[in-house]
Design an enzyme around this catalytic site. Structure first.
Site, PDB file in Angstrom:
ATOM      1  N   VAL A 103       0.840  -1.205   0.000  1.00  0.00           N
ATOM      2  CA  VAL A 103       0.000   0.000   0.000  1.00  0.00           C
ATOM      3  C   VAL A 103       0.874   1.254   0.000  1.00  0.00           C
ATOM      4  O   VAL A 103       0.388   2.349   0.229  1.00  0.00           O
ATOM      5  CB  VAL A 103      -0.954  -0.004   1.224  1.00  0.00           C
ATOM      6  CG1 VAL A 103      -1.920  -1.177   1.154  1.00  0.00           C
ATOM      7  CG2 VAL A 103      -0.181  -0.032   2.550  1.00  0.00           C
ATOM      8  N   ASP A 104       2.191   1.069  -0.245  1.00  0.00           N
ATOM      9  CA  ASP A 104       3.128   2.182  -0.058  1.00  0.00           C
ATOM     10  C   ASP A 104       3.359   3.053  -1.293  1.00  0.00           C
ATOM     11  O   ASP A 104       4.025   4.086  -1.212  1.00  0.00           O
ATOM     12  CB  ASP A 104       4.472   1.646   0.471  1.00  0.00           C
ATOM     13  CG  ASP A 104       5.076   0.550  -0.419  1.00  0.00           C
ATOM     14  OD1 ASP A 104       4.873   0.566  -1.647  1.00  0.00           O
ATOM     15  OD2 ASP A 104       5.776  -0.331   0.138  1.00  0.00           O
ATOM     16  N   HIS A 119      -4.525  -4.108  -2.273  1.00  0.00           N
ATOM     17  CA  HIS A 119      -4.856  -3.825  -0.869  1.00  0.00           C
ATOM     18  C   HIS A 119      -5.002  -2.336  -0.585  1.00  0.00           C
ATOM     19  O   HIS A 119      -4.857  -1.914   0.562  1.00  0.00           O
ATOM     20  CB  HIS A 119      -3.810  -4.451   0.057  1.00  0.00           C
ATOM     21  CG  HIS A 119      -3.846  -5.958   0.070  1.00  0.00           C
ATOM     22  ND1 HIS A 119      -2.876  -6.742   0.665  1.00  0.00           N
ATOM     23  CD2 HIS A 119      -4.756  -6.835  -0.445  1.00  0.00           C
ATOM     24  CE1 HIS A 119      -3.186  -8.030   0.514  1.00  0.00           C
ATOM     25  NE2 HIS A 119      -4.312  -8.111  -0.168  1.00  0.00           N
ATOM     26  N   CYS A 127     -14.013   7.348   4.545  1.00  0.00           N
ATOM     27  CA  CYS A 127     -14.935   7.365   5.677  1.00  0.00           C
ATOM     28  C   CYS A 127     -15.222   5.924   6.088  1.00  0.00           C
ATOM     29  O   CYS A 127     -15.531   5.087   5.238  1.00  0.00           O
ATOM     30  CB  CYS A 127     -16.215   8.093   5.263  1.00  0.00           C
ATOM     31  SG  CYS A 127     -17.497   7.983   6.520  1.00  0.00           S
ATOM     32  N   GLY A 187       8.810 -11.384  -3.016  1.00  0.00           N
ATOM     33  CA  GLY A 187       8.719 -10.783  -1.679  1.00  0.00           C
ATOM     34  C   GLY A 187       7.376 -10.928  -1.011  1.00  0.00           C
ATOM     35  O   GLY A 187       6.963 -10.045  -0.261  1.00  0.00           O
ATOM     36  N   ASN A 213      12.541 -14.760  -3.417  1.00  0.00           N
ATOM     37  CA  ASN A 213      12.306 -14.633  -1.976  1.00  0.00           C
ATOM     38  C   ASN A 213      13.440 -15.369  -1.259  1.00  0.00           C
ATOM     39  O   ASN A 213      13.706 -16.527  -1.568  1.00  0.00           O
ATOM     40  CB  ASN A 213      10.940 -15.273  -1.616  1.00  0.00           C
ATOM     41  CG  ASN A 213      10.469 -14.882  -0.228  1.00  0.00           C
ATOM     42  OD1 ASN A 213      11.249 -14.775   0.704  1.00  0.00           O
ATOM     43  ND2 ASN A 213       9.170 -14.661  -0.100  1.00  0.00           N
ATOM     44  N   ALA A 231      15.037  -9.076  -3.218  1.00  0.00           N
ATOM     45  CA  ALA A 231      14.542  -8.533  -4.489  1.00  0.00           C
ATOM     46  C   ALA A 231      15.469  -7.435  -5.026  1.00  0.00           C
ATOM     47  O   ALA A 231      15.691  -7.337  -6.232  1.00  0.00           O
ATOM     48  CB  ALA A 231      13.137  -7.982  -4.287  1.00  0.00           C
TER      49      ALA A 231
HETATM   50  N1  APR Z   1      13.414  -9.468  -0.948  1.00  0.00           N
HETATM   51  C1  APR Z   1      12.477 -10.408  -1.261  1.00  0.00           C
HETATM   52  N2  APR Z   1      11.698 -10.974  -0.319  1.00  0.00           N
HETATM   53  C2  APR Z   1      11.871 -10.597   0.947  1.00  0.00           C
HETATM   54  C3  APR Z   1      12.828  -9.635   1.342  1.00  0.00           C
HETATM   55  C4  APR Z   1      13.623  -9.053   0.322  1.00  0.00           C
HETATM   56  N3  APR Z   1      14.548  -8.127   0.587  1.00  0.00           N
HETATM   57  N4  APR Z   1      12.750  -9.467   2.690  1.00  0.00           N
HETATM   58  C5  APR Z   1      11.782 -10.292   3.122  1.00  0.00           C
HETATM   59  N5  APR Z   1      11.246 -10.971   2.077  1.00  0.00           N
HETATM   60  C6  APR Z   1      10.141 -11.926   2.063  1.00  0.00           C
HETATM   61  C7  APR Z   1       9.972 -12.729   3.329  1.00  0.00           C
HETATM   62  O1  APR Z   1      10.792 -13.905   3.272  1.00  0.00           O
HETATM   63  C8  APR Z   1       8.484 -13.045   3.308  1.00  0.00           C
HETATM   64  O2  APR Z   1       8.238 -14.264   2.611  1.00  0.00           O
HETATM   65  O3  APR Z   1       8.955 -11.162   1.947  1.00  0.00           O
HETATM   66  C9  APR Z   1       7.877 -11.886   2.516  1.00  0.00           C
HETATM   67  C10 APR Z   1       7.046 -10.938   3.338  1.00  0.00           C
HETATM   68  O4  APR Z   1       5.905 -11.605   3.779  1.00  0.00           O
HETATM   69  P1  APR Z   1       4.742 -10.866   4.566  1.00  0.00           P
HETATM   70  O5  APR Z   1       5.329 -10.039   5.644  1.00  0.00           O
HETATM   71  O6  APR Z   1       3.746 -11.901   4.938  1.00  0.00           O
HETATM   72  O7  APR Z   1       4.131  -9.853   3.481  1.00  0.00           O
HETATM   73  P2  APR Z   1       3.056 -10.104   2.357  1.00  0.00           P
HETATM   74  O8  APR Z   1       3.193 -11.445   1.747  1.00  0.00           O
HETATM   75  O9  APR Z   1       3.100  -8.920   1.475  1.00  0.00           O
HETATM   76  O10 APR Z   1       1.707 -10.062   3.195  1.00  0.00           O
HETATM   77  C11 APR Z   1       0.494 -10.091   2.520  1.00  0.00           C
HETATM   78  O11 APR Z   1      -0.766  -9.619   4.510  1.00  0.00           O
HETATM   79  O12 APR Z   1      -0.714  -8.473   6.471  1.00  0.00           O
HETATM   80  C12 APR Z   1      -1.301  -8.532   5.237  1.00  0.00           C
HETATM   81  O13 APR Z   1      -2.281  -6.840   3.965  1.00  0.00           O
HETATM   82  C13 APR Z   1      -1.040  -7.279   4.438  1.00  0.00           C
HETATM   83  O14 APR Z   1      -0.452  -7.042   2.106  1.00  0.00           O
HETATM   84  C14 APR Z   1      -0.160  -7.757   3.300  1.00  0.00           C
HETATM   85  C15 APR Z   1      -0.531  -9.214   3.181  1.00  0.00           C
END
Ligand code: APR
Length: 248
Positions: A103-104, A119, A127, A187, A213, A231
């Site tokens: 969402v950034d 997301h 609202c 990621g 990842n 990444a």
């Molecule tokens: N490069 C690539 N992958 C990475 C890096 C990096 N530098 N650093 C961490 N990761 C990986 C981690 O190994 C992990 O598998 O990114 C992943 C992050 O996972 P989450 O924190 O679960 O994020 P995400 O998959 O985007 O979550 C999905 O969950 O909480 C909700 O709405 C929120 O959009 C989010 C959704």
């Protein structure tokens, strides 16, 4: 790291690319991921405390302030080499859809133009009662501030747990995933549905699936190619290899 030659061969003939990104893509920009141990934001709070409509009803101030803090973090963050490489890759293919759970807004700031935000976006406010986007409100000191139209509470325009994803974006993401030649999952922990279903739908539709990842996910065993790197490291190397293979 080297890019598998077979992946480069497939990319050389690919016309349609779909990319799904998650919090890991922004980790190197200093935006914490959700589930990584120690640095993960969810290590300090549970999602139920912060990112559900119920949590907001229970403690709107805590939720608003948490998002306000994240918004500052995001505003100070800059796109990293991973975001920039994806923006360059978009120019190499006739069809390139970048589906993000983030969402950034960092993909857009890096120059990506075909971004599907599944997301929402933390910079927008809506609202809580009516769902309408609100761009300005009076600063009365209320936290969260009040909707200028109906007096309801304001909240960030992001998708919380237990909430549906925006329909148009979800449809576009599903179409891009099932119609692509190569699908990149970058990621993301591949555990939050429905976004997590997209790489599997791409696989079932016959796409080549590539995961980037450093940690294994439920997709790792099934993806045809794995680049177990950050990444911000893997994507610039991939971009360089793509450029080199196009020149030769
Ligand atoms: N490069 C690539 N992958 C990475 C890096 C990096 N530098 N650093 C961490 N990761 C990986 C981690 O190994 C992990 O598998 O990114 C992943 C992050 O996972 P989450 O924190 O679960 O994020 P995400 O998959 O985007 O979550 C999905 O969950 O909480 C909700 O709405 C929120 O959009 C989010 C959704």
């Amino acid at each position: 790291m080297t890019i598998p030659p077979e992946l480069l061969r497939r990319l050389a003939t690919a016309k349609r690319i779909a990319v799904l990104t998650g919090a890991g893509v922004s980790a190197e920009s200093g935006v914490p991921t959700f589930r990584d141990a120690q640095t993960g934001l969810w290590a300090k709070y549970t999602p139920e405390e912060l990112a559900t409509p119920r949590a907001f009803r229970r403690n709107p101030r805590l939720v608003w302030e948490w998002y306000a803090w994240r918004r500052t973090l995001v505003a100070d963050a800059k796109p990293n080499p991973g975001h920039l490489a994806l923006a360059q890759m978009e120019k190499l293919f006739p069809q390139f859809d970048l589906i993000t759970q983030n969402v950034d807004g960092l993909h857009q700031r890096a120059g990506s133009t075909r971004v599907i935000e599944l997301h929402g976006n933390i910079s927008r406010t809506k609202c809580f009662d009516e769902g309408a986007i609100v761009t300005s409100w009076e600063d009365t000191g209320d936290v969260p501030p009040k909707c200028p139209n109906c007096g309801g509470l304001l909240r960030p325009d992001v998708v919380w747990f237990e909430e549906p994803l925006p329909e148009t974006e979800m449809e576009r993401a599903a179409t891009a995933s099932t119609n692509c030649d190569v699908f990149f999952s970058i990621g993301t922990s591949t555990i939050v549905y429905p976004a997590a279903a997209l790489p599997f739908e791409a696989l079932c539709a016959g796409a080549t699936v590539v995961e980037i990842n450093p940690q294994p996910t439920p997709l790792t065993m099934l993806a045809q190619f794995n680049l177990p790197e950050a990444a911000g490291v893997a994507l610039p190397v991939l971009m360089k290899a793509l450029n080199a293979s196009r020149k030769s």
